[in-house]
Scaffold this active site. Structure first.
Site, PDB file in Angstrom:
ATOM      1  N   HIS A 139      -7.513   4.281  -0.901  1.00  0.00           N
ATOM      2  CA  HIS A 139      -6.520   5.083  -0.162  1.00  0.00           C
ATOM      3  C   HIS A 139      -6.571   4.837   1.344  1.00  0.00           C
ATOM      4  O   HIS A 139      -5.626   5.195   2.057  1.00  0.00           O
ATOM      5  CB  HIS A 139      -6.731   6.579  -0.411  1.00  0.00           C
ATOM      6  CG  HIS A 139      -6.417   7.025  -1.808  1.00  0.00           C
ATOM      7  ND1 HIS A 139      -5.226   6.751  -2.429  1.00  0.00           N
ATOM      8  CD2 HIS A 139      -7.154   7.746  -2.705  1.00  0.00           C
ATOM      9  CE1 HIS A 139      -5.229   7.269  -3.648  1.00  0.00           C
ATOM     10  NE2 HIS A 139      -6.386   7.862  -3.849  1.00  0.00           N
ATOM     11  N   ASP A 176      -6.838   3.065 -11.150  1.00  0.00           N
ATOM     12  CA  ASP A 176      -7.134   4.448 -10.765  1.00  0.00           C
ATOM     13  C   ASP A 176      -5.859   5.282 -10.966  1.00  0.00           C
ATOM     14  O   ASP A 176      -4.750   4.774 -10.808  1.00  0.00           O
ATOM     15  CB  ASP A 176      -7.557   4.456  -9.285  1.00  0.00           C
ATOM     16  CG  ASP A 176      -8.043   5.810  -8.813  1.00  0.00           C
ATOM     17  OD1 ASP A 176      -9.260   5.985  -8.667  1.00  0.00           O
ATOM     18  OD2 ASP A 176      -7.190   6.696  -8.570  1.00  0.00           O
ATOM     19  N   ASP A 264     -10.233   8.046 -13.392  1.00  0.00           N
ATOM     20  CA  ASP A 264      -9.572   9.350 -13.346  1.00  0.00           C
ATOM     21  C   ASP A 264      -8.250   9.369 -14.121  1.00  0.00           C
ATOM     22  O   ASP A 264      -7.557  10.384 -14.123  1.00  0.00           O
ATOM     23  CB  ASP A 264      -9.378   9.833 -11.901  1.00  0.00           C
ATOM     24  CG  ASP A 264      -8.978   8.745 -10.945  1.00  0.00           C
ATOM     25  OD1 ASP A 264      -8.625   7.643 -11.406  1.00  0.00           O
ATOM     26  OD2 ASP A 264      -9.008   8.993  -9.718  1.00  0.00           O
TER      27      ASP A 264
HETATM   28 ZN    ZN Z   1      -8.159   8.315  -7.985  1.00  0.00          ZN
END
Ligand code: ZN
Length: 366
Positions: A139, A176, A264
């Site tokens: 990110h 992810d 996740d």
């Molecule tokens: Zn994540």
């Protein structure tokens, strides 16, 4: 040749304080445990040891990324801010991303760990590698950390591999559950890095990771988002690989495949609403290994990102590493019997609609 494995105890000492998942404690939020705490990663490392697989992995020693290496991607002001706060009592890298004293050096060790994994694969010392690093990176943008990430570990390693090792085309496949916005931003105008992200539609960051974000300038067509609907399971992910990811890689012909690897998207993650099982991660790994074998001599590096279920991340990660090594351990996934009964694992029509739209974008990869 063996599979390389990057790990360092200091990764577990990166402090995200006593937040309650993603909220700072206050007079109305009881202190708790930050979502991105060491436990999921530590338990994955422990299961790899208990399973016996650790004995078959080649340990790769991480090093600290230099500030100049970080600065190939990040602005000096961002680096300096994290460094200064880290030397004091820590701070917040911006949205949801608290860190403690020493986190700057630990983040340097995370980026350096991914670079060490790249070196080992590119130099042919291992056949592929998994870097179980922390803090995560996908990110972080050039000028700010966010979403638990301080520096873009995979981005920094890709930039160095192209400069130092003269690797030409590199592809990323980010599974992810959140959009790999930092990786996308780093290479948005570039046609020598294909960035692919599969994620839950519009989860995090907000308004990020749509189908229309396909790159710009020379990079037009070289960024591919697959924003899957919430509830997507193994059927949707395998279909996305068959219809989008593998055809895109085949057209692009990378010299190295990099996976920002988050667990996740699993069926029991507290921060995502997908349904992938350990067998789903195993299937995706198998398909990527086949693509890597066909296209780039098997060169595959995974860089650990998110995954917040303390009991499930270890089994998803072990499945991936079993595939990467080709060694099946005696460990069985205790969640499997429960999750086998869940409805909705098969590909659904509204999921296929998104995958079909993404598949249309593959032909612009040249
Ligand atoms: Zn994540």
């Amino acid at each position: 040749m063996a599979t390389g494995f990057v790990w360092h105890e200091l990764y577990m000492w990166h402090n995200t304080w006593n937040w309650a998942q993603v909220f700072p404690p206050s007079l109305t939020v009881q202190p708790g445990e930050h979502a991105e705490n060491p436990e999921t990663k530590r338990r994955l490392r422990n299961l790899i040891e208990v399973s016996g697989l650790l004995d078959h992995l080649t340990q790769i020693k991480p090093r600290h990324a230099t500030e100049d290496e970080l600065a190939r991607f990040h602005g000096r002001a961002h680096i300096e801010r994290i460094k200064t706060l880290s030397a004091e009592n820590g701070g917040d890298a911006s949205a949801l991303t608290p860190f403690g004293r020493g986190s700057f050096e630990i983040a340097q060790l995370a980026a350096g760990g991914v670079m060490a994994a790249f070196d080992a694969v590119i130099e042919g010392r291992v056949k592929n590698a998994y870097a179980l690093v922390r803090p995560p990176g996908h990110h972080a943008t050039a000028d700010v950390g966010m979403g638990f990430c301080l520096f873009g570990n995979a981005v920094i390693a890709i930039m160095r591999a192209q400069l130092v090792h003269k690797v030409g085309r590199i592809a990323t496949v980010d599974w992810d559950v959140h959009h790999g916005n930092g990786t996308q931003s780093a290479f948005y105008g570039r046609n020598d890095v294909l960035t692919i992200s599969l994620h839950q539609d519009n989860l995090f960051p907000a308004q990020s990771g749509g189908l229309a974000e396909t790159g710009e300038g020379k990079g037009a067509g070289f960024n591919l988002n697959i924003p899957l609907p919430p509830g997507s399971g193994d059927g949707a992910y395998v279909a996305a690989f068959e219809q989008v990811v593998i055809p895109a890689l085949t057209r692009f012909k990378p010299e190295l495949i990099v996976v920002p690897s988050g667990f996740d998207a699993s069926g029991v993650d507290p921060l995502g609403r997908m349904m992938v099982t350990s067998e789903g991660y195993r299937a995706m790994t198998r398909m990527l290994m086949k693509a890597a074998a066909d296209l780039c001599g098997g060169r595959l590096v995974m860089s650990h990102e998110g995954g917040y279920s303390q009991t499930y991340v270890p089994y998803c990660g072990l499945a991936v590493l079993e595939e990467m090594t080709g060694i099946k351990t005696h460990v069985t996934d205790p969640w499997a019997p429960l999750m086998a009964n869940w409805g909705g694992q098969a590909l659904q029509p509204h999921q296929q609609a998104v995958i079909a739209a993404a598949a249309q974008l593959v032909k612009s990869i040249t």
